[in-house]
Design a protein around this motif. Structure first.
Motif, PDB file in Angstrom:
ATOM      1  N   ALA A  84       0.761  -1.225   0.099  1.00 14.92           N
ATOM      2  CA  ALA A  84       0.097  -0.118  -0.054  1.00 14.92           C
ATOM      3  C   ALA A  84       0.910   1.371  -0.095  1.00 14.92           C
ATOM      4  CB  ALA A  84      -0.957   0.028   1.150  1.00 14.92           C
ATOM      5  N   ARG A 110      -6.776   1.858   5.610  1.00 13.34           N
ATOM      6  CA  ARG A 110      -7.538   1.317   4.351  1.00 13.34           C
ATOM      7  C   ARG A 110      -6.919   0.786   3.221  1.00 13.34           C
ATOM      8  NH1 ARG A 110     -11.387   6.625   3.768  1.00 13.34           N
ATOM      9  NH2 ARG A 110      -9.173   7.511   4.440  1.00 13.34           N
ATOM     10  N   ALA A 114      -7.303  -2.915   2.063  1.00 11.35           N
ATOM     11  CA  ALA A 114      -7.885  -3.319   0.779  1.00 11.35           C
ATOM     12  C   ALA A 114      -6.812  -4.195   0.068  1.00 11.35           C
ATOM     13  CB  ALA A 114      -7.941  -2.142  -0.023  1.00 11.35           C
ATOM     14  N   GLY A 117      -7.280  -7.703   1.117  1.00 15.52           N
ATOM     15  CA  GLY A 117      -8.613  -8.410   0.768  1.00 15.52           C
ATOM     16  C   GLY A 117      -9.254  -8.989   1.692  1.00 15.52           C
TER      17      GLY A 117
END
Length: 117
Positions: A84, A110, A114, A117
Motif C-alpha cells: 500500500a 484502508r 484493501a 483483501g
C-alpha cells in the motif's frame, strides 16, 4: 543504566525494521498492551507476534519526528509497506521500570486492508 523512553522507542523501531524480534521482545514489559487500527493485543509475546505479522509487508519506517516527555514518547513516521501507499502514523508509548508498557498507534489502515483483501 536504564535507557530513556526516547532510546527505548528508537530501539523498538530499529528492532522491528531489522526484524530482530528477540531484541524487540526484550524491550517490552511482559504485560504490555497494544492498541491500533489493525489489532488490540495484551502481552509481550502476542505483541511480538503481531509485529512479526506486520513485518511480512513492512518495507521501511521513515521517522519524521520523535517527542519524549518523561515516560511517554510519540513517534511520527511514514509506514512504508510492500502492499500500500505509505501511511502517516503516530505511535505513542509509555515506559515503566525501563520497559515499554503501553503502545497506541493511529493511522489510516484502508490501503493495507484493501490489499489484504
Amino acid at each position: 543504566m536504564t535507557a530513556s523512553a526516547a532510546e527505548l522507542a528508537e530501539a523498538y523501531f530499529t528492532a522491528w525494521q531489522e526484524r530482530d524480534f528477540t531484541r524487540l521482545r526484550s524491550l517490552l514489559a511482559d504485560e504490555v498492551s497494544f492498541a491500533g487500527p489493525l489489532a488490540t493485543i495484551e502481552g509481550a509475546d502476542e505483541c511480538v507476534a503481531g509485529l512479526e505479522g506486520m513485518a511480512q509487508v513492512l518495507d521501511k519506517i521513515e521517522v519524521k519526528e520523535r517527542l519524549a516527555d518523561g515516560p511517554s514518547v510519540i513517534t511520527w513516521f511514514d509506514l512504508h509497506t510492500t502492499i500500500a501507499e505509505p501511511a502517516p502514523t503516530a505511535n505513542w508509548m509509555r515506559v515503566e521500570d525501563g520497559l515499554i508498557s503501553e503502545i497506541r498507534v493511529a493511522f489510516d489502515p484502508r490501503g493495507i486492508l484493501a490489499a489484504r483483501g
